[in-house]
Design an enzyme around this catalytic site. Structure first.
Site, PDB file in Angstrom:
ATOM      1  N   LYS A  37     -10.771  -1.973  -3.418  1.00 31.13           N
ATOM      2  CA  LYS A  37     -11.583  -2.712  -4.393  1.00 31.13           C
ATOM      3  C   LYS A  37     -13.081  -2.783  -4.055  1.00 31.13           C
ATOM      4  CE  LYS A  37      -8.575  -3.743  -7.430  1.00 31.13           C
ATOM      5  NZ  LYS A  37      -8.540  -2.467  -8.131  1.00 31.13           N
ATOM      6  N   TYR A  70      -4.683  -2.997 -10.021  1.00 27.02           N
ATOM      7  CA  TYR A  70      -5.027  -1.770  -9.303  1.00 27.02           C
ATOM      8  C   TYR A  70      -6.002  -0.901 -10.111  1.00 27.02           C
ATOM      9  CZ  TYR A  70      -4.484   1.813  -5.781  1.00 27.02           C
ATOM     10  OH  TYR A  70      -4.749   2.692  -4.761  1.00 27.02           O
ATOM     11  N   PRO A 120      -9.382  -3.374   2.946  1.00 29.76           N
ATOM     12  CA  PRO A 120      -9.385  -2.139   2.140  1.00 29.76           C
ATOM     13  C   PRO A 120      -8.145  -1.906   1.270  1.00 29.76           C
ATOM     14  CG  PRO A 120      -9.047  -1.638   4.468  1.00 29.76           C
ATOM     15  CD  PRO A 120      -9.392  -3.088   4.394  1.00 29.76           C
TER      16      PRO A 120
END
Ligand code: DHB
Length: 381
Positions: free
Chosen positions: A287, A375, A283
């Site tokens: 994504k 990100y 996690p």
């Protein structure tokens, strides 16, 4: 999401869901949408509530050695952002959209099985069999999309030997809580600590979501609320003692294991695997949901092309197209996980390497930019 995207292209679909609508809309899951995922929801007309209730974040904090370091997306990722908006609300918004358009959704489907999908050129049509409302049902179709998660029936229905599995299991898990407490920071905090990783996230201005690294088989009964808060205070503390963690009633808690997992290819005959049915990321970096969204976007475009022109090339390259993006997200999730978690087997080397990596990522523009662009999300296709 796939059913919604297909509908917008004039392609009919039937959704077979083993859970109830209430369960899918209430189960707490991921909460971070990449810019591209949020744009997709907006552009396809299901982003109104996200726009109202979601929180736009232009950065995240990496906290280590008792000090916070902000990664600034506006500066480093061309103004792109992430949207904090819970997955279960995305599901609820999609349910609304499909039902408003008279989409067919079977919920609480039991004994689901898939048939006759193996030969892409065969005349026989694939079938999905299940029980709904106590009645046996059969749906005959052109293609089956296995969007049924890691434990779903589609992947195991493909003959053994047709798929190759790539997997890594991590020697830790996350203990997550949902708390009725205003988030103690405006942006997410990823904290590296010698006792293990901690993450401060949120679901709304009133609800915090927090995680601590734990054993993969951690017994949640050993974690009364005050122990969880104590550990969070320690792992998230700043050296100057100025930062305060706001506590509140814990609404929910649970432990999740962590793995990296990919099957190749993601298609077999007329069956396509998408999302967790084909791949799992740890996690860290959030994504999972975003990869599922990009898979179904690729699949919807391939099917659009097929129905418009009869061309099969996009269908045939579905797996290859998706896997390029998936492996980059696998790399990023593995990297974030390896940088931020404590490894029990560490003899001190890893700890020093991790601190050097965090120092590098927060002091080199090139390294910070690499984190930021991954990100907020690499291109959807
Ligand atoms: C959340 C989960 C993540 O894995 C992450 O990296 C950030 C946030 C969340 O559930 O809010």
């Amino acid at each position: 999401m796939l059913s919604h995207l297909l509908h917008l292209q004039g392609i009919d679909s039937v959704v077979v869901e083993s859970r109830s609508r209430k369960y899918t809309e209430e189960r707490v899951r991921a909460g971070v949408l990449e810019q591209g995922t949020a744009d997709l929801l907006t552009e396809t007309g299901v982003g109104a509530r996200m726009k109202r209730e979601g929180m736009v974040h232009y950065g995240v904090e990496l906290r280590f050695g008792g000090c916070g370091h902000r990664i600034d997306f506006k500066d480093l990722a061309n103004g792109r952002a992430i949207f904090v908006y819970p997955q279960n609300k995305v599901v609820a918004d999609l349910f609304d959209a499909r039902l408003a358009a008279n989409g067919r959704i079977f919920v609480e489907a039991a004994d689901v099985s898939v048939h006759d999908f193996g030969d892409a050129s065969a005349q026989t049509r694939p079938k999905i069999r299940f029980r709904a409302n106590g009645q046996p049902q059969e749906v005959e179709c052109d293609f089956i999309a296995g969007c049924d998660g890691f434990h779903g029936v589609c992947r195991p229905s493909i003959p053994a030997g047709a798929l190759t599995v790539f997997e890594r299991i991590y020697p830790f898990g996350w203990l997550g809580i949902l708390a009725e407490a205003p988030p103690s920071a405006e942006e997410l905090i990823y904290a590296y600590h010698e006792r293990g990783f901690a993450l401060l996230s949120m679901r709304s201005p009133e609800i915090s979501r927090l995680y601590i690294q734990c054993a993969p088989d951690e017994d949640i009964s050993q974690w009364p609320d005050d122990r969880i808060w104590r550990e969070l205070h320690i792992r998230l503390a700043t050296a100057d003692g100025k930062w305060k963690l706001t506590e509140g009633p814990i609404l929910q808690k649970g432990v999740t294991g962590m793995r990296s997992f990919v099957v190749e290819p993601m298609q077999y005959g007329k069956l396509f695997l998408a999302g967790d049915a084909a791949h799992i990321v740890p996690p860290t970096g959030a994504k999972g949901l975003n990869l599922a969204a990009s898979d179904v976007l690729v699949l919807s475009r391939a099917l659009k092309e097929f129905y418009a022109s009869g061309r099969k090339d996009l269908i045939e390259s579905y797996s290859k197209t998706c896997l390029r993006r998936i492996w980059k997200a696998q790399r990023f999730s593995w990297w974030m996980t390896s940088m931020l978690h404590r490894f029990d087997t560490d003899n001190g080397f890893d700890q020093r390497r991790q601190l050097a990596e965090l120092d590098y990522v927060t002091s080199s523009r090139a390294a910070a930019q690499s984190l930021a662009e991954n990100y907020v999300g690499l291109p959807m296709e």
